[in-house]
Design an enzyme around this catalytic site. Structure first.
Site, mmCIF file in Angstrom:
data_model
loop_
_atom_site.group_PDB
_atom_site.id
_atom_site.type_symbol
_atom_site.label_atom_id
_atom_site.label_comp_id
_atom_site.label_asym_id
_atom_site.label_seq_id
_atom_site.Cartn_x
_atom_site.Cartn_y
_atom_site.Cartn_z
ATOM 1 N N ASN A 180 39.086 -0.862 0.614
ATOM 2 C CA ASN A 180 38.730 -1.248 1.981
ATOM 3 C C ASN A 180 37.215 -1.369 2.056
ATOM 4 O O ASN A 180 36.516 -0.365 2.102
ATOM 5 C CB ASN A 180 39.258 -0.177 2.954
ATOM 6 C CG ASN A 180 38.868 -0.465 4.388
ATOM 7 O OD1 ASN A 180 38.369 -1.544 4.701
ATOM 8 N ND2 ASN A 180 39.091 0.503 5.267
ATOM 9 N N TRP A 181 36.744 -2.615 2.082
ATOM 10 C CA TRP A 181 35.294 -2.824 2.055
ATOM 11 C C TRP A 181 34.647 -2.696 3.440
ATOM 12 O O TRP A 181 33.434 -2.785 3.560
ATOM 13 C CB TRP A 181 34.974 -4.192 1.420
ATOM 14 C CG TRP A 181 35.153 -4.192 -0.069
ATOM 15 C CD1 TRP A 181 35.386 -3.113 -0.869
ATOM 16 C CD2 TRP A 181 35.095 -5.326 -0.938
ATOM 17 N NE1 TRP A 181 35.476 -3.503 -2.180
ATOM 18 C CE2 TRP A 181 35.310 -4.863 -2.257
ATOM 19 C CE3 TRP A 181 34.892 -6.696 -0.750
ATOM 20 C CZ2 TRP A 181 35.321 -5.715 -3.362
ATOM 21 C CZ3 TRP A 181 34.905 -7.548 -1.852
ATOM 22 C CH2 TRP A 181 35.115 -7.052 -3.144
ATOM 23 N N LYS A 182 35.459 -2.574 4.464
ATOM 24 C CA LYS A 182 34.940 -2.419 5.838
ATOM 25 C C LYS A 182 33.903 -3.515 6.133
ATOM 26 O O LYS A 182 34.015 -4.607 5.597
ATOM 27 C CB LYS A 182 34.390 -1.000 6.027
ATOM 28 C CG LYS A 182 35.413 0.063 5.621
ATOM 29 C CD LYS A 182 35.006 1.461 6.007
ATOM 30 C CE LYS A 182 36.070 2.457 5.537
ATOM 31 N NZ LYS A 182 35.786 3.835 5.959
ATOM 32 N N HIS A 231 43.577 1.578 11.359
ATOM 33 C CA HIS A 231 42.550 2.454 10.789
ATOM 34 C C HIS A 231 41.886 3.249 11.917
ATOM 35 O O HIS A 231 41.694 2.725 13.017
ATOM 36 C CB HIS A 231 41.515 1.609 10.036
ATOM 37 C CG HIS A 231 40.621 2.425 9.166
ATOM 38 N ND1 HIS A 231 39.578 3.171 9.675
ATOM 39 C CD2 HIS A 231 40.628 2.641 7.834
ATOM 40 C CE1 HIS A 231 38.975 3.796 8.678
ATOM 41 N NE2 HIS A 231 39.583 3.497 7.556
ATOM 42 N N GLU A 239 45.409 8.961 6.322
ATOM 43 C CA GLU A 239 43.950 9.057 6.276
ATOM 44 C C GLU A 239 43.448 10.038 7.336
ATOM 45 O O GLU A 239 43.136 9.627 8.463
ATOM 46 C CB GLU A 239 43.324 7.682 6.556
ATOM 47 C CG GLU A 239 43.652 6.637 5.512
ATOM 48 C CD GLU A 239 42.497 5.667 5.336
ATOM 49 O OE1 GLU A 239 42.076 5.471 4.202
ATOM 50 O OE2 GLU A 239 41.990 5.156 6.345
ATOM 51 N N GLY A 250 34.909 9.092 4.640
ATOM 52 C CA GLY A 250 33.469 8.954 4.450
ATOM 53 C C GLY A 250 32.692 10.259 4.457
ATOM 54 O O GLY A 250 31.467 10.261 4.534
ATOM 55 N N SER A 297 37.645 9.798 1.203
ATOM 56 C CA SER A 297 36.766 10.361 0.167
ATOM 57 C C SER A 297 37.425 10.414 -1.214
ATOM 58 O O SER A 297 37.222 11.370 -1.969
ATOM 59 C CB SER A 297 36.261 11.743 0.585
ATOM 60 O OG SER A 297 35.487 11.650 1.767
ATOM 61 N N GLY A 354 37.492 3.549 0.346
ATOM 62 C CA GLY A 354 36.404 2.880 1.055
ATOM 63 C C GLY A 354 35.163 2.828 0.191
ATOM 64 O O GLY A 354 35.030 1.989 -0.696
HETATM 65 P P1 PGA Z 1 36.241 6.479 2.234
HETATM 66 O O1 PGA Z 1 37.009 5.566 3.316
HETATM 67 O O2 PGA Z 1 36.930 6.280 0.930
HETATM 68 O O3 PGA Z 1 34.826 5.936 2.241
HETATM 69 O O4 PGA Z 1 36.324 7.877 2.723
HETATM 70 C C1 PGA Z 1 38.388 5.467 3.312
HETATM 71 C C2 PGA Z 1 38.836 4.631 4.466
HETATM 72 O O5 PGA Z 1 38.299 4.785 5.578
HETATM 73 O O6 PGA Z 1 39.728 3.783 4.329
#
Ligand code: PGA
Length: 224
Positions: free
Chosen positions: A7-9, A99, A148, A154, A185, A206
């Site tokens: 997920n590159w957001k 999300h 999640e 994050g 994470s 992410g």
């Molecule tokens: P992260 O994000 O791996 O940076 O914690 C995961 C996500 O929000 O899909």
């Protein structure tokens, strides 16, 4: 078979995406890796980069699939700024829906999210439906889920494998044929501990997916 979802957001310009695929392709070709068959790797760039990513995957013949990060809850029509499921069809096989960043920052309700799921499924796009805990409502027909927990996203503080398994077991008990991934994470260091569990069907990643070398190491950890 396990899922690895990137997920590159709201990250990466078009140039950075070209660079990511170039570097990922080098790693992939160097590795003689024909053993990715047990993984389903899904890359989720922003809407604007889906076509470019699609072209690069084809040009490099990479074993990667594409997902969108969102889909509109409405059909085609006078809805300025919306990207509908009809538009995404044939380019994205998957779409992330629900999300926690969309729920909290963009105030998406269960009703909106259910509409999004239905629009996607009507066009043959499979939703990856994010839940924050075992109490999150899951729309009917959803079979691919990502657990999640908000505290883990994050933060560098992932949920434990044990608790993740408890939540996922509960989610699977309530409906048959559900596949459930873990996200929050996930890193190259810890991915294996989640994927080693029979109960966890993959990882949604992410930050650690943004760097192609790092992402490649995650994939290696997943197959070895
Ligand atoms: P992260 O994000 O791996 O940076 O914690 C995961 C996500 O929000 O899909």
């Amino acid at each position: 078979m396990k899922y690895i979802v990137a997920n590159w957001k709201a990250n990466k310009t078009q140039m950075e995406i070209e660079d990511w695929f170039k570097k990922f392709n080098t790693k992939y070709k160097e590795s003689n890796s024909n053993n990715l068959t047990n993984l389903r790797i899904i890359i989720c760039p922003s809407f604007i980069s889906l076509s470019l990513a699609n072209k690069l995957i084809k040009n490099y013949s990479l074993p990667l699939l594409l997902g969108a990060q969102d889909v509109s809850s409405v059909s085609m029509g006078s809805y300025t700024g919306e990207v509908t499921a009809q538009m995404l069809k044939n380019i994205a096989d998957y779409v992330i829906v629900g999300h926690s960043e969309r729920r909290s920052r963009f105030k998406e309700s269960d009703e909106t999210l259910t509409n999004k799921v239905n629009k996607a499924m009507n066009e043959g796009i499979k939703p990856i439906y994010c839940i924050q805990d075992e109490k999150t409502l899951i729309p009917e027909g959803v079979s691919l889920i990502a657990y999640e927990p908000i505290f883990a996203i994050g933060s560098g503080r992932p949920d434990t494998v044990e608790n993740t398994c408890n939540v996922i077991t509960y989610v699977k008990q309530n409906a048959s044929k559900r596949e459930v991934l873990y996200g929050g994470s996930v890193t190259k260091e810890n991915v294996k501990s989640y994927l080693s569990s029979q109960i966890i069907d993959g990882a949604l990643i992410g930050k650690a997916s943004l760097d192609p070398d790092n992402f490649w190491e995650i994939i290696n950890a997943a197959i070895n």
